[in-house]
Scaffold this motif. Sequence first.
Motif, PDB file in Angstrom:
ATOM      1  N   THR A 173     -43.653 -61.846  10.351  1.00 36.76           N
ATOM      2  CA  THR A 173     -43.505 -62.067   8.786  1.00 36.76           C
ATOM      3  C   THR A 173     -42.846 -61.122   8.079  1.00 36.76           C
ATOM      4  N   VAL A 174     -42.064 -61.660   7.306  1.00 36.64           N
ATOM      5  CA  VAL A 174     -40.988 -60.574   6.459  1.00 36.64           C
ATOM      6  C   VAL A 174     -42.090 -60.397   5.287  1.00 36.64           C
ATOM      7  N   ASN A 188     -34.571 -54.706   5.905  1.00 36.98           N
ATOM      8  CA  ASN A 188     -35.403 -55.711   5.917  1.00 36.98           C
ATOM      9  C   ASN A 188     -36.550 -55.187   6.547  1.00 36.98           C
ATOM     10  N   ALA A 226     -36.344 -64.140   3.033  1.00 33.97           N
ATOM     11  CA  ALA A 226     -37.450 -64.099   4.195  1.00 33.97           C
ATOM     12  C   ALA A 226     -37.388 -65.216   4.851  1.00 33.97           C
ATOM     13  N   GLY A 274     -36.770 -65.256   9.096  1.00 36.75           N
ATOM     14  CA  GLY A 274     -37.945 -65.729   9.837  1.00 36.75           C
ATOM     15  C   GLY A 274     -37.181 -67.009  10.860  1.00 36.75           C
ATOM     16  N   MET A 315     -40.335 -56.188   8.412  1.00 36.14           N
ATOM     17  CA  MET A 315     -41.125 -57.482   8.934  1.00 36.14           C
ATOM     18  C   MET A 315     -42.079 -56.941   9.750  1.00 36.14           C
TER      19      MET A 315
END
Length: 211
Positions: free
Chosen positions: A128-129, A139, A106, A110, A141
């Motif tokens: 924000t992941v 993934n 993460a 980011g 986010m």
Amino acid sequence: MENVRAEVDIEFDNTTTPGETIPSAEEVAATLREELANPYNTFSLTIDKDSIEGFVKNTATVAPTTAEAPTTPEALTTRRVTFRSAGEQFTADLLNSSSAGFISRASIIGITLEPRYRIAFTSFRTLTVVSFSNGSVFNNMDLGFVSSAVPNSSAIANVLVEAAPFITAFNIDISSIFVDGAQVSSGASHKMSLISASCLVVLSWLLANQE
């Protein structure tokens, strides 16, 4: 030193608590006289107490301190963005947001993508992941934008498309980018389709000429 006359300014805050008053000039002078009469004072000067007099030189008005007006927080709109990292192995620790694997991945995502979105959109505020899921690695986010200037889905996805060739820390499959659950077709994908179509036309022409 002999026969030296000294003038001293004494200032008082003009705000008082209940029951308090600002002393008069004579009260100030009387306080100094009382201290001179104290045999235990530590003054290093010899002062003629009969020469002490007080008067009001000037009255300054201190503007009251005004509290700063509270700032209204910006209204933000969140867009959920998902992209697939093809060829990467999903591990069980990515399901746990407290695991070292989750935190590390993460953080890398980011650090890598946030500056690109900040440059692309002045209304961008947060990245924000939130989670990872299986399928190579998906993934997920959340991107926060000022509500009055939220970019469209294609523009949001295009940041990933343009970044994909230059990122080595993780993979971005430009054919698997989703914004708020909807798959977004990228210009790059269309470009690749046109190239593929052109190759097929050329190949067909070559095969026809060989016959």
